[in-house]
Design a protein around this motif. Structure first.
Motif, PDB file in Angstrom:
ATOM      1  N   SER A 177       1.199   1.093   5.328  1.00 39.46           N
ATOM      2  CA  SER A 177       2.563   1.218   4.782  1.00 39.46           C
ATOM      3  C   SER A 177       3.576   0.708   5.809  1.00 39.46           C
ATOM      4  N   LYS A 180       5.700   3.534   7.249  1.00 40.16           N
ATOM      5  CA  LYS A 180       5.009   4.317   8.277  1.00 40.16           C
ATOM      6  C   LYS A 180       4.830   3.490   9.549  1.00 40.16           C
TER       7      LYS A 180
ATOM      8  N   GLU B 199       5.727  -5.323  -4.619  1.00 47.05           N
ATOM      9  CA  GLU B 199       6.372  -4.722  -3.446  1.00 47.05           C
ATOM     10  C   GLU B 199       7.424  -5.640  -2.815  1.00 47.05           C
ATOM     11  N   GLU B 219       6.701   5.145   1.626  1.00 49.56           N
ATOM     12  CA  GLU B 219       5.676   5.569   2.596  1.00 49.56           C
ATOM     13  C   GLU B 219       4.285   5.444   1.985  1.00 49.56           C
ATOM     14  N   ASP B 220       4.157   5.869   0.737  1.00 48.08           N
ATOM     15  CA  ASP B 220       2.859   5.831   0.078  1.00 48.08           C
ATOM     16  C   ASP B 220       2.988   5.206  -1.294  1.00 48.08           C
TER      17      ASP B 220
END
Lengths: 299, 299
Positions: A177, A180, B199, B219-220
């Motif tokens: 990610s 992250k 994305e 984040e996920d």
């Protein structure tokens, strides 16, 4: 500073100047002068290219010329999508002995951009500065994560901004990610992080803030060599000109860097960067604003 | 409307409702009611799921229930990057005989979204409308470009907006450059074109204008199934609510669609879409504004 041989689906150049310092200098010189270069070249480096850089405000005193060796040489071939390339040749030549020395009159430089070289060399340059620059930015690559991670961690602790691409950010952090990855990397030292995604734009991170700027959609992408360095040069050039390192102004610097990079890819190597005027840059920045601008009140 | 079996690096669901109509309905119902669904389901479709959709304002009269067959079933497995997936099973079941019939009281619907089905079926639905809707949007996929290009070209001439992903836009146009692809596709009929890049965000094209909106960095990313349909549902829902189909308002609709899609990927299938409130959506739209907002005057 280097010579590159580049082959893309649209043509080839057997020998064209390149290297981070060249792209950063051409891009940043649109905003600030002088550009105090630190690099190493061989006996094959063209005087005309040196003069062209000097005419753009580049100071060459920090560029060591080695009389009995050749300049760093890289050769690569791009695939159709221009996002991936194969390295065909890497001849270190003079770069194998690079031991940078910061000239006295470079002392006091306020904005420092460390191109993608060994972290040990990057540290050497930082440590020669008697006064820490106002802002230190650095680039790096996967190769140093695999071969010099300890030094890389050390230099990360000494800089303010890291600029890397998305795959490098993932490798450096061990996180898939991007969000992250960004958090982990900022814990390694840099207060600001720029993650470049090529045609998919760039992200700027600082504490809990994120800013995104797209790449300009272009009809033709001719050669992406140097686009990342050109982005960095535009980014740092804008910051150095405005002397404002707030997150808000860094957003603007990202837009400026993206605009410069969008020119870089239109021709081979730095050819297009040599041509563009302030007017061209302003027009392109307006295109960026059009591309992302919307009326918040309609939401 | 369908059942999906989904496996991602983060878990799996053996049987969860899905299909374009379900995602579009859940997303659009945050903005406009009723949602007049047209679809076909089998004897295995859960009454509780029907009721849940009805509670969100979905009208089920246009949904044919076939007593002796099963619903369309799709099974897929995602790779780590969540951008690519392998289809494991496609059981057409009821969808093989889908012969949509537009209920009388759907006549006069002003905003029509045609999910990714055979162009012949999409045409059938358009042709049953006694008054042409104010705005017709459609999705499609590579499969129809390979198997039904003539019909696809015909339906492209009947709609206002095409929503496709970048690889589909490239295949449809035969152009690698997204900008060139967009120009060619708009010559095929649609006055507006949305190219979804997952994305990497989405682009909106109209005549010589381009607008870009990023995807929210998350984040996920748990499961991207239905994210494109959710985007379309949010996009159309906003347009239907505001009844404003100007380019300026479509930009806003892109932001709204991106915000909805960013929820979709947080849980399996439409699970997250069932939970979110208007407040959640507003908060996320604010995050989008933060993500792209910069001070033009600093440039």
């Amino acid at each position: 500073m280097a010579y590159d041989a580049i082959e893309t689906p649209f043509g080839k150049r057997d020998r064209i100047i390149g290297g981070s310092a060249v792209y950063v200098a051409y891009a940043a010189s649109n905003f600030i002068k002088p550009i105090n270069l630190i690099s190493i070249i061989g006996n094959d480096f063209s005087d005309a290219e040196i003069e062209a850089l000097e005419a753009r405000g580049a100071d060459m005193e920090g560029v060591e010329r080695v009389p009995d060796k050749k300049s760093f040489f890289w050769s690569g071939k791009y695939h159709l999508d221009m996002n991936s390339r194969d390295t065909l040749v890497t001849d270190l030549n003079v770069l194998g002995d690079f031991n940078p020395s910061v000239p006295d009159h470079y002392q006091g430089s306020e904005f420092m951009m460390l191109g993608n070289l060994s972290p040990a060399v990057q540290i050497q340059v930082i440590e020669q500065m008697k006064t820490r620059p106002h802002l230190i930015a650095m680039d790096t690559m996967n190769f140093w994560m695999e071969s010099a991670m300890d030094d890389l961690k050390r230099v990360l602790g000494m800089v303010d901004i890291l600029l890397v691409n998305d795959s490098e950010a993932r490798q450096l952090s061990g996180e898939f990610s991007i969000l992250k990855a960004a958090k982990k990397i900022m814990q390694m030292g840099p207060k600001f992080l720029v993650i470049k995604k090529g045609e998919h734009g760039a992200l700027l991170f600082h504490e809990n803030e994120v800013f995104f700027a797209p790449a300009l959609p272009l009809e033709d992408v001719f050669d992406t060599t140097g686009a990342g360095d050109t982005f960095a040069g535009g980014f740092m050039g804008h910051l150095a000109k405005t002397k404002d390192i707030s997150f808000e102004n860094m957003k603007t610097a990202i837009i400026v860097g993206s605009a410069l990079a969008s020119f870089c890819v239109e021709k081979f190597g730095p050819e297009r960067l040599k041509e563009i005027s302030h007017r061209d840059i302003q027009d392109r920045i307006q295109q960026f604003i059009q591309l992302v601008n919307f009326d918040f009140s309609l939401v």
